[in-house]
Structures are given as structure tokens and as C-alpha cells.
Motif scaffolding. Sequence first.
Motif, PDB file in Angstrom:
ATOM      1  N   ARG A 165      -4.787  -0.522  -7.829  1.00  0.00           N
ATOM      2  CA  ARG A 165      -4.694  -1.694  -6.939  1.00  0.00           C
ATOM      3  C   ARG A 165      -3.609  -1.483  -5.889  1.00  0.00           C
ATOM      4  O   ARG A 165      -3.813  -1.762  -4.695  1.00  0.00           O
ATOM      5  CB  ARG A 165      -4.407  -2.943  -7.765  1.00  0.00           C
ATOM      6  CG  ARG A 165      -4.287  -4.214  -6.905  1.00  0.00           C
ATOM      7  CD  ARG A 165      -4.086  -5.449  -7.767  1.00  0.00           C
ATOM      8  NE  ARG A 165      -2.891  -5.342  -8.587  1.00  0.00           N
ATOM      9  CZ  ARG A 165      -2.885  -5.407  -9.921  1.00  0.00           C
ATOM     10  NH1 ARG A 165      -4.010  -5.587 -10.594  1.00  0.00           N
ATOM     11  NH2 ARG A 165      -1.751  -5.304 -10.591  1.00  0.00           N
ATOM     12  N   LYS A 166      -2.462  -0.988  -6.310  1.00  0.00           N
ATOM     13  CA  LYS A 166      -1.373  -0.737  -5.359  1.00  0.00           C
ATOM     14  C   LYS A 166      -1.791   0.290  -4.320  1.00  0.00           C
ATOM     15  O   LYS A 166      -1.520   0.128  -3.122  1.00  0.00           O
ATOM     16  CB  LYS A 166      -0.132  -0.259  -6.112  1.00  0.00           C
ATOM     17  CG  LYS A 166       1.073  -0.008  -5.212  1.00  0.00           C
ATOM     18  CD  LYS A 166       2.283   0.425  -6.037  1.00  0.00           C
ATOM     19  CE  LYS A 166       3.500   0.683  -5.143  1.00  0.00           C
ATOM     20  NZ  LYS A 166       4.680   1.109  -5.939  1.00  0.00           N
ATOM     21  N   PHE A 167      -2.462   1.336  -4.790  1.00  0.00           N
ATOM     22  CA  PHE A 167      -2.915   2.383  -3.871  1.00  0.00           C
ATOM     23  C   PHE A 167      -3.856   1.806  -2.824  1.00  0.00           C
ATOM     24  O   PHE A 167      -3.638   1.938  -1.614  1.00  0.00           O
ATOM     25  CB  PHE A 167      -3.613   3.490  -4.671  1.00  0.00           C
ATOM     26  CG  PHE A 167      -4.153   4.613  -3.838  1.00  0.00           C
ATOM     27  CD1 PHE A 167      -3.420   5.771  -3.658  1.00  0.00           C
ATOM     28  CD2 PHE A 167      -5.407   4.542  -3.237  1.00  0.00           C
ATOM     29  CE1 PHE A 167      -3.911   6.816  -2.889  1.00  0.00           C
ATOM     30  CE2 PHE A 167      -5.910   5.573  -2.471  1.00  0.00           C
ATOM     31  CZ  PHE A 167      -5.151   6.712  -2.298  1.00  0.00           C
ATOM     32  N   HIS A 168      -4.916   1.165  -3.263  1.00  0.00           N
ATOM     33  CA  HIS A 168      -5.948   0.729  -2.325  1.00  0.00           C
ATOM     34  C   HIS A 168      -5.482  -0.421  -1.434  1.00  0.00           C
ATOM     35  O   HIS A 168      -5.935  -0.541  -0.289  1.00  0.00           O
ATOM     36  CB  HIS A 168      -7.216   0.358  -3.085  1.00  0.00           C
ATOM     37  CG  HIS A 168      -7.939   1.546  -3.637  1.00  0.00           C
ATOM     38  ND1 HIS A 168      -8.666   2.419  -2.849  1.00  0.00           N
ATOM     39  CD2 HIS A 168      -8.025   2.035  -4.904  1.00  0.00           C
ATOM     40  CE1 HIS A 168      -9.173   3.372  -3.592  1.00  0.00           C
ATOM     41  NE2 HIS A 168      -8.807   3.167  -4.845  1.00  0.00           N
ATOM     42  N   THR A 174     -10.826  -0.892   1.752  1.00  0.00           N
ATOM     43  CA  THR A 174     -11.315  -0.084   0.646  1.00  0.00           C
ATOM     44  C   THR A 174     -12.830  -0.205   0.602  1.00  0.00           C
ATOM     45  O   THR A 174     -13.369  -1.312   0.584  1.00  0.00           O
ATOM     46  CB  THR A 174     -10.713  -0.540  -0.696  1.00  0.00           C
ATOM     47  OG1 THR A 174      -9.300  -0.321  -0.675  1.00  0.00           O
ATOM     48  CG2 THR A 174     -11.315   0.237  -1.861  1.00  0.00           C
ATOM     49  N   LEU A 175     -13.504   0.934   0.585  1.00  0.00           N
ATOM     50  CA  LEU A 175     -14.959   0.972   0.619  1.00  0.00           C
ATOM     51  C   LEU A 175     -15.508   1.187  -0.784  1.00  0.00           C
ATOM     52  O   LEU A 175     -15.077   2.095  -1.498  1.00  0.00           O
ATOM     53  CB  LEU A 175     -15.436   2.089   1.541  1.00  0.00           C
ATOM     54  CG  LEU A 175     -14.871   2.036   2.973  1.00  0.00           C
ATOM     55  CD1 LEU A 175     -15.376   3.226   3.789  1.00  0.00           C
ATOM     56  CD2 LEU A 175     -15.235   0.720   3.649  1.00  0.00           C
ATOM     57  N   VAL A 176     -16.452   0.349  -1.183  1.00  0.00           N
ATOM     58  CA  VAL A 176     -17.090   0.441  -2.494  1.00  0.00           C
ATOM     59  C   VAL A 176     -18.600   0.485  -2.306  1.00  0.00           C
ATOM     60  O   VAL A 176     -19.119   0.012  -1.282  1.00  0.00           O
ATOM     61  CB  VAL A 176     -16.693  -0.746  -3.404  1.00  0.00           C
ATOM     62  CG1 VAL A 176     -15.189  -0.786  -3.608  1.00  0.00           C
ATOM     63  CG2 VAL A 176     -17.187  -2.074  -2.821  1.00  0.00           C
ATOM     64  N   PRO A 177     -19.352   1.019  -3.273  1.00  0.00           N
ATOM     65  CA  PRO A 177     -20.788   1.187  -3.060  1.00  0.00           C
ATOM     66  C   PRO A 177     -21.660  -0.011  -3.406  1.00  0.00           C
ATOM     67  O   PRO A 177     -22.809  -0.063  -2.970  1.00  0.00           O
ATOM     68  CB  PRO A 177     -21.134   2.374  -3.969  1.00  0.00           C
ATOM     69  CG  PRO A 177     -20.124   2.316  -5.063  1.00  0.00           C
ATOM     70  CD  PRO A 177     -18.868   1.788  -4.440  1.00  0.00           C
ATOM     71  N   LEU A 186     -12.159  -7.424  -6.753  1.00  0.00           N
ATOM     72  CA  LEU A 186     -11.540  -8.667  -6.285  1.00  0.00           C
ATOM     73  C   LEU A 186     -10.913  -9.417  -7.455  1.00  0.00           C
ATOM     74  O   LEU A 186      -9.842 -10.014  -7.323  1.00  0.00           O
ATOM     75  CB  LEU A 186     -12.582  -9.544  -5.589  1.00  0.00           C
ATOM     76  CG  LEU A 186     -13.047  -9.082  -4.207  1.00  0.00           C
ATOM     77  CD1 LEU A 186     -14.195  -9.959  -3.711  1.00  0.00           C
ATOM     78  CD2 LEU A 186     -11.899  -9.099  -3.206  1.00  0.00           C
ATOM     79  N   GLY A 187     -11.550  -9.351  -8.612  1.00  0.00           N
ATOM     80  CA  GLY A 187     -10.993  -9.980  -9.796  1.00  0.00           C
ATOM     81  C   GLY A 187      -9.702  -9.340 -10.256  1.00  0.00           C
ATOM     82  O   GLY A 187      -8.863  -9.988 -10.899  1.00  0.00           O
ATOM     83  N   TYR A 188      -9.524  -8.066  -9.931  1.00  0.00           N
ATOM     84  CA  TYR A 188      -8.294  -7.356 -10.271  1.00  0.00           C
ATOM     85  C   TYR A 188      -7.204  -7.518  -9.209  1.00  0.00           C
ATOM     86  O   TYR A 188      -6.121  -6.959  -9.344  1.00  0.00           O
ATOM     87  CB  TYR A 188      -8.576  -5.862 -10.447  1.00  0.00           C
ATOM     88  CG  TYR A 188      -9.268  -5.506 -11.736  1.00  0.00           C
ATOM     89  CD1 TYR A 188      -8.884  -6.062 -12.952  1.00  0.00           C
ATOM     90  CD2 TYR A 188     -10.315  -4.579 -11.746  1.00  0.00           C
ATOM     91  CE1 TYR A 188      -9.517  -5.713 -14.131  1.00  0.00           C
ATOM     92  CE2 TYR A 188     -10.951  -4.228 -12.917  1.00  0.00           C
ATOM     93  CZ  TYR A 188     -10.552  -4.798 -14.112  1.00  0.00           C
ATOM     94  OH  TYR A 188     -11.184  -4.444 -15.288  1.00  0.00           O
ATOM     95  N   GLY A 189      -7.503  -8.235  -8.135  1.00  0.00           N
ATOM     96  CA  GLY A 189      -6.501  -8.450  -7.105  1.00  0.00           C
ATOM     97  C   GLY A 189      -6.553  -7.492  -5.939  1.00  0.00           C
ATOM     98  O   GLY A 189      -5.615  -7.435  -5.141  1.00  0.00           O
TER      99      GLY A 189
END
Length: 415
Positions: A165-168, A174-177, A186-189
Motif C-alpha cells: 500500500r505504501k509503495f503504490h 496504480t493500474l490493476v486488471p 480500495l478496501g486495503y486503503g
Amino acid sequence: MLRAMDAAEFTCQTLPSLRPQLRIAMVTETYPPEVNGVAMTLGRLVRGLQMRNHQVQLIRPRQHADDQPQPTATLSEHLQRGIALPRYDGLKIGLPAKAALTGLWTRQRPDVVQIATEGPLGWSALAAANKLRLPVASDFHTNFHSYSSHYGFGLLRRAIVAYLRKFHNKAAVTLVPTAGIRRELLGYGYENIEIIGRGVDTTLFHPGRRDPALRARWGVDEDETVVLYVGRLAAEKNLALVFRAFDAMREAHPPSRLVLVGDGPERTSWQAKRPDAIFCGTQIGDVLAAHYASGDVFLFPSLTETWGNVTIEAMASGLAVVAYDCAAAEDVIRHGENGLKAPPEDDHAFIAEAVSLAPAAALQRRLGSAAVARAAQLSWDAIIDSFEQVLLRLALPQPVITEAQPEWSSAPRTG
């Protein structure tokens, strides 16, 4: 005068809009010819960007002692030091290189930095880009927090989630598929998440690749059912469920054979336990396409995928796919129409769906035909266009080319 104007002939010409040409630094710890979904996806994206006349600066670990950069007019490669990744043969993890990247990007400043992996090299790239005020896009390709329970460090799951999370969140986007991965993150913040899907090469993967001679080498007749698995033979792929589902299928329909394509740390143990299965090892290109198309049913019970390229490659090849309702299957499979899905982590439901296909050749063919039609809609061109638009949005209104900046060199540089 109006009559004269009406009679006048006007020639209207629409000039094509000029697409800005970007300097794109791409940082990854895996790249072809390494065989995995991340490497394949990045290879596709790089080729697509080159075809759109962007300059790509590829930064990756040296894969082996003889590995050398392969520069072209639109690609330069900068190889960094790396070390072998434990329990993942053939992959290197890049070592920290912030100073080297800061120096490189000071001399040859990119318009945008795209970071595909979150290891030490990726973190160094993020730190260097932030220091130089370069816009950054990151990719979320791998569920490392989900992998943790399969590799003996489940207690570190929360720490891994926090690290990622800190990295992204230090990147602009941040791109996700898939939408499912976006909801999870999003649930992880996580912040600033956008969806860029994946495509499939339907000129390579299609039912016409079916090879009766290959099936004969497997010892199966045309009226027998080949149950196929393609992927890494490793703990995170849930291979035990592949064998349980196949055993149930064979009980319902004895003329069935299980074929596994791929390699990994669990291959030796599974070959010893299951001499009845056919283990083909890693295959690529046309040979891989023939292995897909020569199957009938595809089982993919992994719960750790962010996408799972093998799912849509199997669909494009005309197989009836059974998968959990997550990753690629969540987006592209319509249950009962072009494949079968089970609720995530419901082993009994997964096995039941597989068994329903065992004696049903007509159902296999119907689902396979619909899967081919669905896969035909997954164009890599459209995916690359979307990816390009993200990079253009991040880079502009920065100048794409300035006289003060030197031309990017394709001469090999190593770190």
C-alpha cells in the motif's frame, strides 16, 4: 456574390492529429524470455508502445551471465544487478539502484516512469522518480499478500499489505486488471486505482491449433477427454484441487487423461505421486498453443491471481473452462454460457462443475465455441491504447521533447 460562393468548390482535408511521442521508462524485475504472466504482459505493452512511436527505456535485472541489451531504434535496455528469487527458478529480483537510476534519469529524463514490480529495483525507481519529480504509474500484477500463506510466512501478511500500500500510494496511479482487484485494494486503503485489462493473441491461440498427433503422443483417442492445466506448478496455484477434480471427473467418465503444462517447485513431488498424469514441462509459442487446443476441459482453481492469462488463452483455444469466480474469470466468463465458475474457495462447487463436463462432450463444445467468441473481443490493441492514454495524461503538459535534453541512446548500459 452568394451564388458565386455557393458555386465555388472547396476542398476540405482532415489532417490526422499528431500523437505526442513520449520517453517512457519501464522498470520491471521480469521480462521475456522469462515465462510468466507479468513478463508476457510487459512484452506486449512494450511492443505496442514502440509501434506507436514512443521511446521505451527498459530497466530490468540481468537474467543470466550472457544477458546483453538488445537495443532498437525505439528501445534501450539498462541491465541492473539481481539475485535469484527463492523457490522461483529462472527469475531474478533486482537489487537497490536508486543512485544509478537518479543518474540515468538526470542525463536522459523520461516523461513518465512505469513500475511493474514492487521489489528493491521497483522501490529504487519509485524513490528516484519522486526525487526528480517524475510522474509515476505503478502496476499491481501479483497478489504477494495472498502468496504469503503458501510459502510459510502467513504471519507477515499484514506487513506485506502495508508495504505494498505504501509503495503504490506513492505513485500517481496504480493500474490493476480487474474491477475485483480494484475493490479489494480500495478496501486495503489504496488510492488512485484504475483498471487496465489484458488481451489475448487470437492469432496464436485458437482451436485450429488442435493436433491429433500430439494427442496420440499423450495416448488418448479423439473420443477421450483431455483435462488440461497450464501454469506454474507451485503451492499458490492450488494444484491439489486440480487432481481432486480430475479424479472425480474420471470416476464419472473413465476415458479421461490429465495433462499438466508448466514447471515449478512442486513438479517433482506431483510426478512421483501421480504417475497417471502427463507432465509436459514449460512450453511456449506455437507448441504451447497446440497443447491448449489439443485439450477439451481446462481446470484453473488458483485463488491468488490478479488476472490469469491462462484462462483467456484456454478460452481462445476453444476449451471449456472451469475456474473460480475471481480474476479474469470474474470478468470474462458468463457461467453456463462460455465457461463454468464456482464461488471462490468452494472446493465442492468447483469439483461439481468439473464433473458436470466429464461425460458431456456436446456441452464442452458449446462452451468452448462461446469462449472463442468472447476471447475474440479481448484485443491487445484496445488494451495498449488505454495504457497509452494513462501515460499521456500523466506526462502532459510536460514537454515531450526539448532541445535541452539529449537524445536517448540505445547504447547498452549496465549497473
